[in-house]
Enzyme design. Structure first.
Site, PDB file in Angstrom:
ATOM      1  N   ASP A   1       0.867  -1.183   0.090  1.00 48.97           N
ATOM      2  CA  ASP A   1       0.140   0.108  -0.099  1.00 48.97           C
ATOM      3  C   ASP A   1       0.773   1.358   0.012  1.00 48.97           C
ATOM      4  OD1 ASP A   1       0.882   0.113   2.657  1.00 48.97           O
ATOM      5  OD2 ASP A   1      -0.868  -0.376   3.623  1.00 48.97           O
TER       6      ASP A   1
ATOM      7  N   HIS B   1       2.189   1.654   4.886  1.00 50.03           N
ATOM      8  CA  HIS B   1       2.661   0.862   5.865  1.00 50.03           C
ATOM      9  C   HIS B   1       4.274   0.137   5.902  1.00 50.03           C
ATOM     10  CE1 HIS B   1      -1.742   1.038   6.383  1.00 50.03           C
ATOM     11  NE2 HIS B   1      -1.417   1.149   7.743  1.00 50.03           N
TER      12      HIS B   1
END
Length: 212
Positions: free
Chosen positions: A186, A189
């Site tokens: 993503d 993170h």
């Protein structure tokens, strides 16, 4: 059907364990750093014992440090959520220093910088009223909402730290984002590979806290 008292006790213990904060037994620990954060501190996308907070607590145990980190981080948490939870945490937990790593989810949702600032100020006041020193992380987000919003967002943390005389630390995720292997798919993170790096980085940041 009536349930056996032992069964009821078992369910109560499970509920208690599931709602407890992640801490490690440290016989040398006399002081607690409360970390109020979001997914980047809550081991998002991995097991709890793979996250940087767990790894840093292990390091503190090995060093026979008098400090431990009480991890009150929750994935998806906002400053509003942190503000609503903090009074209860401070009432139940021994806290010698509060570290706030919140604001990222507020920014990604486009929340008004004034709202974020007000929430942070209230959280810090709750701690300072109890004579608990506070450290704040300078959160940075992706430029989804344009340079104007990003500038206002980042200024919030500088202003809050100045107005409350709190420590302001650079966000530990920022040095990692340019290396894809250190980030999850993503792009937000940190990956499992990044966790030991974060633990070492934060250990140096927390050194000043633990020396005071």
């Amino acid at each position: 059907m009536n349930k056996h008292p032992i069964y009821i006790l078992f369910l109560s213990l499970i509920a208690l364990i599931s709602t407890s904060f992640l801490t490690l037994a440290n016989p040398s620990a006399k002081h607690a750093i409360l970390l109020l954060g979001d997914s980047v501190s809550a081991s998002y996308g991995m097991k709890q014992n793979q996250g940087w907070v767990h790894l840093l607590n292990q390091q503190l145990i090995t060093q026979k440090s008098t400090y431990k980190i009480t991890n009150a981080s929750i994935s998806g948490e906002t400053t509003t959520g942190g503000l609503s939870r903090l009074p209860g945490i401070l009432a139940k937990e021994k806290v010698d220093h509060l570290v706030i790593e919140l604001g990222g989810n507020d920014g990604l949702r486009g929340y008004a910088p004034t709202k974020i600032k007000n929430n942070l100020l209230q959280m810090i006041k709750l701690a300072q009223d109890k004579k608990i020193p506070v450290t704040l992380y300078q959160i940075k987000i992706t430029p989804n909402y344009g340079p104007r919003y990003n500038k206002m967002f980042e200024q919030v943390f500088i202003d809050v730290a100045t107005e409350t005389n709190s420590n302001l630390l650079p966000f530990f995720v920022e040095p990692l984002v340019t290396d894809a292997s250190l980030m999850q798919k993503d792009g937000i993170h940190p990956s499992i590979k990044a966790q030991p790096i974060i633990a070492e980085f934060v250990a140096k940041q927390f050194q000043q806290i633990m020396e005071n």
